[in-house]
Design an enzyme around this catalytic site. Sequence first.
Site, PDB file in Angstrom:
ATOM      1  N   CYS A 115       0.824  -1.220   0.000  1.00  0.00           N
ATOM      2  CA  CYS A 115       0.000   0.000   0.000  1.00  0.00           C
ATOM      3  C   CYS A 115       0.859   1.272   0.000  1.00  0.00           C
ATOM      4  CB  CYS A 115      -0.927   0.013   1.208  1.00  0.00           C
ATOM      5  SG  CYS A 115      -1.925  -1.463   1.322  1.00  0.00           S
ATOM      6  N   HIS A 151      -9.329   3.595  -0.982  1.00  0.00           N
ATOM      7  CA  HIS A 151      -7.945   3.122  -0.879  1.00  0.00           C
ATOM      8  C   HIS A 151      -7.592   2.201  -2.055  1.00  0.00           C
ATOM      9  CE1 HIS A 151      -4.178   1.890   0.689  1.00  0.00           C
ATOM     10  NE2 HIS A 151      -4.567   0.909   1.477  1.00  0.00           N
ATOM     11  N   CYS A 154     -13.004   0.223   8.536  1.00  0.00           N
ATOM     12  CA  CYS A 154     -12.103  -0.258   7.475  1.00  0.00           C
ATOM     13  C   CYS A 154     -12.103   0.677   6.276  1.00  0.00           C
ATOM     14  CB  CYS A 154     -12.564  -1.618   6.955  1.00  0.00           C
ATOM     15  SG  CYS A 154     -12.695  -2.885   8.206  1.00  0.00           S
ATOM     16  N   SER A 155     -10.950   0.763   5.605  1.00  0.00           N
ATOM     17  CA  SER A 155     -10.928   1.392   4.283  1.00  0.00           C
ATOM     18  C   SER A 155     -11.564   0.398   3.306  1.00  0.00           C
ATOM     19  CB  SER A 155      -9.486   1.698   3.881  1.00  0.00           C
ATOM     20  OG  SER A 155      -8.711   0.519   3.904  1.00  0.00           O
ATOM     21  N   ILE A 214     -12.496  -1.249  -0.734  1.00  0.00           N
ATOM     22  CA  ILE A 214     -11.853  -1.715  -1.969  1.00  0.00           C
ATOM     23  C   ILE A 214     -12.197  -0.662  -3.035  1.00  0.00           C
ATOM     24  CG2 ILE A 214     -11.801  -3.613  -3.656  1.00  0.00           C
ATOM     25  CD1 ILE A 214     -11.099  -4.661  -0.869  1.00  0.00           C
ATOM     26  N   LYS A 232     -10.202   5.934   4.544  1.00  0.00           N
ATOM     27  CA  LYS A 232     -11.521   5.469   4.981  1.00  0.00           C
ATOM     28  C   LYS A 232     -12.641   5.967   4.073  1.00  0.00           C
ATOM     29  CE  LYS A 232     -14.864   3.776   6.988  1.00  0.00           C
ATOM     30  NZ  LYS A 232     -15.438   3.812   5.644  1.00  0.00           N
TER      31      LYS A 232
HETATM   32  N1  COA Z   1     -16.698   1.633   4.466  1.00  0.00           N
HETATM   33  C1  COA Z   1     -17.995   1.986   4.246  1.00  0.00           C
HETATM   34  N2  COA Z   1     -18.832   1.256   3.476  1.00  0.00           N
HETATM   35  C2  COA Z   1     -18.326   0.152   2.910  1.00  0.00           C
HETATM   36  C3  COA Z   1     -17.005  -0.255   3.087  1.00  0.00           C
HETATM   37  C4  COA Z   1     -16.183   0.530   3.912  1.00  0.00           C
HETATM   38  N3  COA Z   1     -14.916   0.197   4.138  1.00  0.00           N
HETATM   39  N4  COA Z   1     -16.792  -1.389   2.379  1.00  0.00           N
HETATM   40  C5  COA Z   1     -17.952  -1.676   1.773  1.00  0.00           C
HETATM   41  N5  COA Z   1     -18.875  -0.745   2.080  1.00  0.00           N
HETATM   42  C6  COA Z   1     -20.263  -0.711   1.673  1.00  0.00           C
HETATM   43  C7  COA Z   1     -20.434  -0.906   0.194  1.00  0.00           C
HETATM   44  O1  COA Z   1     -20.486   0.340  -0.483  1.00  0.00           O
HETATM   45  C8  COA Z   1     -21.763  -1.636   0.129  1.00  0.00           C
HETATM   46  O2  COA Z   1     -22.800  -0.691   0.276  1.00  0.00           O
HETATM   47  P1  COA Z   1     -24.188  -0.862  -0.509  1.00  0.00           P
HETATM   48  O3  COA Z   1     -24.748  -2.182  -0.051  1.00  0.00           O
HETATM   49  O4  COA Z   1     -24.966   0.324  -0.091  1.00  0.00           O
HETATM   50  O5  COA Z   1     -23.795  -0.882  -1.962  1.00  0.00           O
HETATM   51  C9  COA Z   1     -21.766  -2.495   1.375  1.00  0.00           C
HETATM   52  O6  COA Z   1     -20.874  -1.829   2.301  1.00  0.00           O
HETATM   53  C10 COA Z   1     -21.280  -3.915   1.141  1.00  0.00           C
HETATM   54  O7  COA Z   1     -20.141  -3.832   0.318  1.00  0.00           O
HETATM   55  P2  COA Z   1     -19.240  -5.072  -0.009  1.00  0.00           P
HETATM   56  O8  COA Z   1     -18.299  -4.705  -1.114  1.00  0.00           O
HETATM   57  O9  COA Z   1     -20.090  -6.285  -0.180  1.00  0.00           O
HETATM   58  O10 COA Z   1     -18.402  -5.192   1.331  1.00  0.00           O
HETATM   59  P3  COA Z   1     -17.628  -6.412   1.816  1.00  0.00           P
HETATM   60  O11 COA Z   1     -18.289  -6.905   3.054  1.00  0.00           O
HETATM   61  O12 COA Z   1     -17.430  -7.378   0.715  1.00  0.00           O
HETATM   62  O13 COA Z   1     -16.203  -5.771   2.182  1.00  0.00           O
HETATM   63  C11 COA Z   1     -14.631  -5.063   3.798  1.00  0.00           C
HETATM   64  C12 COA Z   1     -16.053  -4.921   3.253  1.00  0.00           C
HETATM   65  C13 COA Z   1     -14.472  -4.126   4.970  1.00  0.00           C
HETATM   66  C14 COA Z   1     -14.382  -6.492   4.280  1.00  0.00           C
HETATM   67  C15 COA Z   1     -13.625  -4.717   2.689  1.00  0.00           C
HETATM   68  O14 COA Z   1     -13.898  -3.422   2.225  1.00  0.00           O
HETATM   69  C16 COA Z   1     -12.195  -4.784   3.169  1.00  0.00           C
HETATM   70  O15 COA Z   1     -11.605  -5.869   3.242  1.00  0.00           O
HETATM   71  N6  COA Z   1     -11.561  -3.651   3.464  1.00  0.00           N
HETATM   72  C17 COA Z   1     -10.180  -3.626   3.882  1.00  0.00           C
HETATM   73  C18 COA Z   1      -9.292  -3.467   2.698  1.00  0.00           C
HETATM   74  C19 COA Z   1      -7.854  -3.637   3.077  1.00  0.00           C
HETATM   75  O16 COA Z   1      -7.471  -4.500   3.839  1.00  0.00           O
HETATM   76  N7  COA Z   1      -6.981  -2.805   2.517  1.00  0.00           N
HETATM   77  C20 COA Z   1      -5.576  -2.865   2.781  1.00  0.00           C
HETATM   78  C21 COA Z   1      -5.297  -2.179   4.045  1.00  0.00           C
HETATM   79  S1  COA Z   1      -3.685  -2.522   4.705  1.00  0.00           S
END
Ligand code: COA
Length: 385
Positions: free
Chosen positions: A84, A331, A207-208, A210, A327
């Site tokens: 990252c 990201h 969480c941040s 995708i 956030k």
């Molecule tokens: N913040 C706010 N809303 C979020 C979000 C976040 N981080 N991630 C997803 N959403 C929302 C989506 O927009 C979607 O909304 P909608 O239903 O109104 O369209 C809903 O939540 C579900 O989205 P989805 O893509 O199915 O989420 P998910 O459960 O598959 O993934 C996380 C969510 C948090 C698990 C994923 O974003 C994640 O792994 N984040 C961390 C990324 C990471 O590790 N980066 C590297 C850092 S070192």
Amino acid sequence: MTKVLAAGIGITKFGEHWEKSLRELAIEAVLKAIEDAGIERADIDALFVGSMSPGRFAGQEHVAALIAGELGLKCSATRVEAACASGGLAIRHAYHALLSGKAKCALVIGVEKMTEVGTGEAIITLASAADQEWEAYYGVTFPGLYAMLARRHMHEFGTAREQLALVAVKNHEHGSMNPIAQFRNKITVEDVLNSSPVAEPLNLLDCSPITDGAAAIVLCREDFLKVEKPVYLIGSGHATDTIALHERSSLVEIKTTKLAAKRAYEEAGIKPEQVDLAEVHDCFTIAEILAYEDLGFCNKGEGGKLIENGETSIKGRIPINTSGGLKACGHPVGATGVKQAVEIVIQLREEAGERQVKDARIGLTHNVGGSGATCVVHIWEKGFS
Ligand code: COA
């Protein structure tokens, strides 16, 4: 010695871009940056592309040559990878090429197109930046690693769950004012606490996300180009630590942040108290609290209080993540470090509109790879009155 200045910036909207390829996102950002700098493509004599895993996310490796070819550039083109922190490290490579005199005008791009794959695959790809044998193999992905850091911080310093949530609340507030942000909705502490658990104590809204997106910056030697509103890059620090958490001596600090910051502060000849605003790597809410402490904006263990007292909001003592941070702004991993620089340049040029920080002269960018194995810190200074 000549100075290095940010001559032009460009950025795409961050979010889901079903209709655009990685190449199109990168070129969109680059064309804006070139126009903003007022240079010709032929002026560019070095290209650095920060991208973490374009092969796994979007099926495209060799992205530096791809983008150079698309732009018709004949200069050297280098892809930089540091998870990252790829974007921040790409800026550092350009900075050194310019300072050494090997280049006079460098183009830096950060790009990632993560939504070509589903969340599960994206998370496995991200986890390839953790230790495969000791962490990812056992199912620990980044939310889990940062959850352990959060637990330890709460245990040692009494950091409250609500204080973590306040980081997300602030960053969504800031993101609501940023037209390129992925999420522009405001949220409350209750929203964060009631969102789905991901890795306790971290929930979805800690969480941040995708994200797809690209950012670009044209950096030049001052003896090559003069601009109306120069922003100088005056310090750069980079540090590396063990990739796995269990090999570190402390779980309540990111040692690379401390070291990279020390090196950047020394090069810039400033102290943390002189920083007017910063873009820090809030991949998870706890990461922003650790950054406050390790960058020297408060004492160790007092990061929770800093956010609770409102000191890191736009009108606070040291505004942090005016872009909305990772956030809310999103990201796209390889693009993040360059996006942070774009935001600081916008702020120091006084072009940030309703999220403008008043009277800012010195800005800092803090870009972390993995759970802290890599950190790159840059210091930027407004060069006009
Ligand atoms: N913040 C706010 N809303 C979020 C979000 C976040 N981080 N991630 C997803 N959403 C929302 C989506 O927009 C979607 O909304 P909608 O239903 O109104 O369209 C809903 O939540 C579900 O989205 P989805 O893509 O199915 O989420 P998910 O459960 O598959 O993934 C996380 C969510 C948090 C698990 C994923 O974003 C994640 O792994 N984040 C961390 C990324 C990471 O590790 N980066 C590297 C850092 S070192």
